[in-house]
Structure formats: C-alpha cells, structure tokens
Design a protein around this motif. Structure first.
Motif, PDB file in Angstrom:
ATOM      1  N   ALA A  49       0.848  -1.139   0.022  1.00  0.00           N
ATOM      2  CA  ALA A  49       0.130  -0.036   0.043  1.00  0.00           C
ATOM      3  C   ALA A  49       0.839   1.231   0.053  1.00  0.00           C
ATOM      4  O   ALA A  49       0.568   2.146  -0.624  1.00  0.00           O
ATOM      5  N   GLU A  50       1.821   1.300   0.768  1.00  0.00           N
ATOM      6  CA  GLU A  50       2.895   2.510   0.891  1.00  0.00           C
ATOM      7  C   GLU A  50       4.173   2.171   0.925  1.00  0.00           C
ATOM      8  O   GLU A  50       4.802   1.835   1.847  1.00  0.00           O
ATOM      9  N   PRO A  51       4.634   2.038  -0.366  1.00  0.00           N
ATOM     10  CA  PRO A  51       6.169   1.577  -0.409  1.00  0.00           C
ATOM     11  C   PRO A  51       7.173   2.813   0.053  1.00  0.00           C
ATOM     12  O   PRO A  51       8.244   2.590   0.469  1.00  0.00           O
ATOM     13  N   ALA A  52       6.756   4.080   0.113  1.00  0.00           N
ATOM     14  CA  ALA A  52       7.813   5.265   0.527  1.00  0.00           C
ATOM     15  C   ALA A  52       8.336   5.058   1.720  1.00  0.00           C
ATOM     16  O   ALA A  52       9.511   5.373   1.921  1.00  0.00           O
ATOM     17  N   ILE A 103      15.091   1.895   4.635  1.00  0.00           N
ATOM     18  CA  ILE A 103      16.099   1.261   4.042  1.00  0.00           C
ATOM     19  C   ILE A 103      17.194   2.085   3.778  1.00  0.00           C
ATOM     20  O   ILE A 103      18.460   1.997   4.180  1.00  0.00           O
ATOM     21  N   ARG A 104      16.966   3.683   3.210  1.00  0.00           N
ATOM     22  CA  ARG A 104      17.889   4.641   2.885  1.00  0.00           C
ATOM     23  C   ARG A 104      18.489   4.934   4.488  1.00  0.00           C
ATOM     24  O   ARG A 104      19.893   5.046   4.653  1.00  0.00           O
ATOM     25  N   ASP A 124      10.919  -8.600 -10.751  1.00  0.00           N
ATOM     26  CA  ASP A 124       9.329  -8.392 -10.501  1.00  0.00           C
ATOM     27  C   ASP A 124       9.155  -7.420  -9.737  1.00  0.00           C
ATOM     28  O   ASP A 124       9.104  -7.466  -8.340  1.00  0.00           O
ATOM     29  N   ILE A 125       9.401  -6.063  -9.891  1.00  0.00           N
ATOM     30  CA  ILE A 125       9.451  -4.891  -9.240  1.00  0.00           C
ATOM     31  C   ILE A 125       7.996  -4.432  -8.718  1.00  0.00           C
ATOM     32  O   ILE A 125       7.051  -4.456  -9.425  1.00  0.00           O
ATOM     33  N   VAL A 126       7.995  -4.214  -7.306  1.00  0.00           N
ATOM     34  CA  VAL A 126       6.891  -3.644  -6.710  1.00  0.00           C
ATOM     35  C   VAL A 126       7.062  -1.927  -6.694  1.00  0.00           C
ATOM     36  O   VAL A 126       5.987  -1.376  -6.677  1.00  0.00           O
ATOM     37  N   ALA A 127       8.265  -1.627  -6.208  1.00  0.00           N
ATOM     38  CA  ALA A 127       8.511  -0.231  -5.973  1.00  0.00           C
ATOM     39  C   ALA A 127       9.917  -0.234  -6.171  1.00  0.00           C
ATOM     40  O   ALA A 127      10.662  -1.010  -6.137  1.00  0.00           O
ATOM     41  N   ARG A 128      10.266   1.103  -6.578  1.00  0.00           N
ATOM     42  CA  ARG A 128      11.864   1.412  -6.936  1.00  0.00           C
ATOM     43  C   ARG A 128      12.064   2.684  -6.672  1.00  0.00           C
ATOM     44  O   ARG A 128      11.289   3.607  -6.829  1.00  0.00           O
TER      45      ARG A 128
END
Length: 581
Positions: free
Chosen positions: A519-522, A528-529, A574-578
């Motif tokens: 729902a919220e990849p941000a 991670i950063r 298989d990318i979900v977010a980048r």
C-alpha cells in the motif's frame, strides 16, 4: 583404526552391499512425502536390489562405467535409488533439481549448462518429471540423444540378479556435484569414493553418531550438506535417516521439529535462514506438542551464520526441551566434498566474536565489546580434523596471513575433491594454488576468514566484496541490516551488489517485501535508506522492492547475487516499487 560402526570398505557401493547382507531388514531411509505422516521406508536390502536394477538398465543403455547420468528426480526414496544405481553401474551421477515448469526461464538454463558440460548419456527421472519435462527437454541435443528411465514406474522390468559388479576402487569417481551457482556458472566437482569415506569419517568425529541415532533433514540432496551429511552419513553409521522436501518445510516450518519429535531425532542440519524461519513461524499451538529433548546436534551451516537467528531459535524452543548445547557450527563446500570446519558439539553457547567494523574493512581484526557502534558479529566455524589443513592467505600477494588478519581461506587434505569435470583451467586455478613460499597445492575457497584463538571465523565471499569509495563492504552485513529496517521486508530475502556506472561501482539494494500489493512503499524505501546510511555510512544508488519469492536463490536457499544483478541490469525483476538517487 577400525571404525566402530562402518566396515572397512573401499566404496559406498561396497558399504551398501555389506549392510544389505548383514542388516537387510534395517530401515535406512524414511521419506515423508507430505512432510508429515505419509511415511515411505527403504531397507538396506531393498536399496541394494533396486540400485542393482538401475545399474542393469544403465549398462544395457550405454551408460555404464565412466558415463555421466543426469539424476532428475524430486526429493524421494527414488532419488536415492537413482543415485546409488549410478554408482552400482560405475557411472557418474549428475544430480540436478528438476526444472520448475512455472519458472522455466529461471530454472532451465542451469540444467542445460550442467547437461552439456557433463555430456550425459542417460537421464534417470520420475514418471511425473518425465511427463512434465521430456517433451521440452528432448529438443535439446544432448538430452534428445540420452536414454530416459522413470525409476518409480519402469524399474520392475529390470533383472537385478544380472548385475555385474564394476569392481570400483577408492580412487574411482562416485559422482559429479555441480556447484550451487550462487557466485558463478555451475561447475562439476569430481568426488571420489576416497573423498567420501574420508569425509564421512571426518564429519563423524566428535558428533555423537551411533546406530540408534536418527538424522532428520529437509535439506535438498542436490546440495553437498544435504547429500553428504544428511543422506550418506546415516548409511556410513547405519542409523536411520528421516527426510522430506524443502518445499514442505517452507510451507510449514513446524514440520521440521514435529519430525524430530515423532522420530526422536538426534541430529539435524539447517542453513541459518531455517533457524530464523522456524523461530518466527512455528506457532504457540504447534510448540505445545514438540519435544526436542532428543536432539544432540542442531547443525548451522551452508550460509553465513547469525547470532541473532540462533538466539531467536534457542529462546523459541528451549521450553520444548531444546538443549543449550545442541546448536553448533560447521562450514564446508562442494569442492571439499562437504565439511571443512566444525565446532565442538558440547560448547554452550556456540561461539561468536564482536569485531570493530572500520578495522575489519582494512582486513584487521580488533575484538570489541558487544554493542560497540559500527561493530559486527562473526561466528566461529571451529577447527579442522584428521589431515585437513587450513591457511589464511592474502589473495593478491599469495602470502600467508598472521592470526587476526582477514584473507582468503585455502584448504588441503584428503577431503579436497579431484577438480572440475571437463574444466582444466578452473581446476588449475582453484585446486592447484600455492603460496608465495611454495606451500601447496591448496583449494582456494573464495571465502574470507581469519583465525582467532586457534579457530576459524568466516566473514564473507571474496568475489562478493563491494568496493565503494575505496572502502570494502560485505553484502551480508548490509543484507542483515535490511532484515530489521522495516516490518514489510522479508528477512533473509535481500541481495546487495554493485553495478558499474561511469566507471564507478554504484550500490544497488534489492529486497523482497512480505506481501503484495504494497500500500505505501515510500516509508519502506525511506527506512532502507536510513538504515544503510546509519549502519554503514552508504547511500544506495537504487533500491528495488520485489515480490515475495522473486529473489533468485539456490536450492539450499543461498542468495544468487550475481543472478539478481543480471536481472536488475536486464530490467527483468518483478518490481513492486523502486527508488533511484
């Protein structure tokens, strides 16, 4: 000195024959088809009879002594019959996990590389794999020319009593163990019967095996630890092996410990991720029925060992009777048949060191208190036994390193295999190394390690080391940081690697998320950063979130960083977010 449980035999074929004569009705292997109660048993007499039948078929189909035979069988008793049948014929088994029909683009290339390199003359498979794979695989020339046998349905027509003993000796090859491919193209390790019997004697030393012991395993037999320790060791000792597939374990990790409880398992191996998966996934209700008090050895090996994973496992299952001395460490590789190093099994707890991170990046070992900022923990893998010898070497200068210096681990001894099949250049480079002072030959493991207080600590892979702004960084450390960066990230399902852009290495992070859609990849990307920046002082160039089970791994769960990098560069993840810097 004579072994108390294994007769003096030159080969595994002679060992099975001995057990079939002296212990014909003893159950050697129990396969749990559903991972639970669907029990299939194999006595030594039945194993001998069926292996002879396979050998008769192989000889009649031009796949006798010295020929290579692809063993394309799912985890089962039939796998063992096929494998030992090759030995009975004097042929070289080439065990390969069957291709996944749903993931052919990912699983088929490795199989084809192996089949072509080995030059297989026959394929031993099961009826289901035969039906699913034969049509597609028969278009490949080397497999189109091969004879095929489904060992679970087509064996009865063979006459085991017509078997002719190939009269193998200890220096004859037993099989080709193709490397997992976690860092490079798979290569066929040539393992002799002498290698195997020496290795089993070594691995047995100090491990409290006896004929009444029971080994429980979910490791695949296509991996050296799953094959040599979890399949051959029970035969060597004459103890029972209870096994089931990795798929059944991953589907419900409690099956592993339920099997230990039901069969009073005494020995069980697992890669590190298995400890963490069981600790996190086995429910309170499932724990109530577990009794792990029979366990003598819970072996952690086959991938980097994490203290936190073992702590979670011990805390989760101590109330179920797990001894605080059960968990122990070992390290090995296909090129050394299997095991190289082991810890004492009565040590409590297994040994770890906390070392200074910045010093380590300079290949220096400085022990610091646990919890020190920018420190890292490393596991002892113990010491060598019998004639196995380890030295730590500067991989560039070929100079032996003093204790407390990080270098590449080199190995010598009878356990070292005979080289790579049909690959003299790689054999010379990896199996014939000499130090600057002329000591050798050694096997170059590609593993980074150091010696402290007489014990060897592994720290990573030489080829995996990342050099960012002139500093060495080990991907395992960054991947471990990711595991706890955000609850949406799947633990032990990340790959960190470098790609070259404008002549410089750029850091790329790829990790699976627990569920999709996300729902919220941000917030996950931001976490991670922040984690990598705070723990390692690095800023990734790209962070890629991918779907569950999309990260390429070997059959034993090792992350294939090289393959992940290839997929990233080709845009095939298989990318979900980048996120990109």
């Amino acid at each position: 000195m004579a072994h108390p449980y294994c007769p003096d035999v030159p080969t595994l074929v002679a060992l099975i024959r001995w057990r079939a004569v002296h212990q014909p009705e003893r159950i050697g292997y129990t396969f749990l088809a559903d991972g639970e109660r669907d029990e299939r048993n194999l006595t030594y007499a039945e194993l001998d009879r069926r292996a002879r039948a396979v050998a008769v078929w192989l000889a009649a189909n031009g796949a006798g002594r010295g020929e290579r035979v692809l063993v394309l069988v799912e985890e089962s008793l039939d796998y063992l019959v096929a494998l030992f049948g090759c030995m009975y014929a004097g042929a070289l088994a080439v065990p390969v996990h069957p291709p996944d029909p749903a993931r052919l683009a990912r699983t088929l290339p490795r199989l084809l590389t192996i089949a072509e390199n080995a030059g297989v003359a026959a394929v031993l498979t099961s009826h289901d794999v035969f039906v699913a794979s034969r049509a597609g695989l028969s278009e490949i020339p080397v497999l189109a020319r091969a004879a095929w046998l489904a060992v679970d349905t087509d064996l009865e027509a063979q006459q085991p009593d017509s078997w002719v003993d190939p009269q193998l000796g200890p220096d004859d090859l037993a099989y080709l163990q193709y490397t997992s491919g976690s860092t490079a193209t798979p290569k066929g390790v040539m393992v002799s019967h002498r290698n195997l019997l020496h290795q089993l004697t070594d691995f047995d030393t100090g491990y409290a095996h006896d004929p009444d012991a029971v080994l429980v395993s979910w490791l695949p037999a296509t991996h050296d630890l799953g094959l040599v320790y979890a399949r051959f060791m029970p035969l060597f000792i004459g103890m029972r092996c209870v096994f089931f597939s990795p798929v059944a374990f991953m589907g419900r990790p409690a099956r592993w410990l339920e099997a230990v409880t039901r069969y009073r398992g005494t020995h069980t191996p697992s890669p590190n991720f298995g400890f963490e998966l069981a600790a996190r996934k086995v429910t309170a209700a499932e724990k109530r029925d577990l009794d792990l008090s029979s366990l003598r050895v819970v072996l952690n090996g086959a991938e980097p060992i994490r203290q936190e994973s073992e702590r979670l496992f011990q805390e989760a299952f101590s109330p179920c009777g797990l001894s605080d001395t059960a968990i122990t460490h070992a390290m090995g590789m296909s090129e050394a048949t299997a095991k190289i190093l082991t810890e004492p099994i009565d040590r409590s707890p297994a040994r770890f060191l906390t070392i200074d991170g910045p010093a380590y990046e300079r290949n220096e070992v400085v022990v610091v208190p646990e919890g020190t900022p920018r420190s890292r923990q490393v596991a002892s893998n113990g010491t060598t036994l019998l004639d196995t010898r380890v030295v730590i070497v500067d991989p560039e200068r070929k100079v032996k390193q003093a204790d407390g210096r990080v270098g590449e681990m080199w190995v010598a001894g009878t356990t070292v295999a005979q080289g790579y099949w049909n690959n003299p250049e790689a054999t010379e480079a990896m199996f014939r190394a000499h130090t600057l002072d002329g000591d050798g030959p050694f096997l170059r493991t590609g593993d980074l390690a150091f010696v402290h207080d007489g014990e060897v600590y592994l720290t990573g892979r030489l080829k995996d080391v990342l050099i960012i702004r002139g500093q060495n960084h080990h991907p395992q450390d960054l991947e471990w940081t990711l595991a706890t960066a955000h609850k949406a990230i799947r633990p032990n399902c990340a790959a960190v690697f470098a790609v070259v852009d404008d002549g410089r290495d750029q850091l790329v992070v790829v990790t699976e998320v627990a569920t999709v859609p996300l729902a919220e990849p941000a917030p996950v990307l931001a976490a991670i950063r922040q984690a990598i920046s705070e723990e390692h002082g690095l800023v990734p160039t790209s962070i890629v979130l991918i779907a569950p089970r999309a990260l390429p791994k070997t059959s034993s769960g090792k992350i294939q960083r090289g393959r992940a990098r290839e997929l990233f560069v080709a845009g095939e993840l298989d990318i979900v977010a980048r996120w990109d810097a």
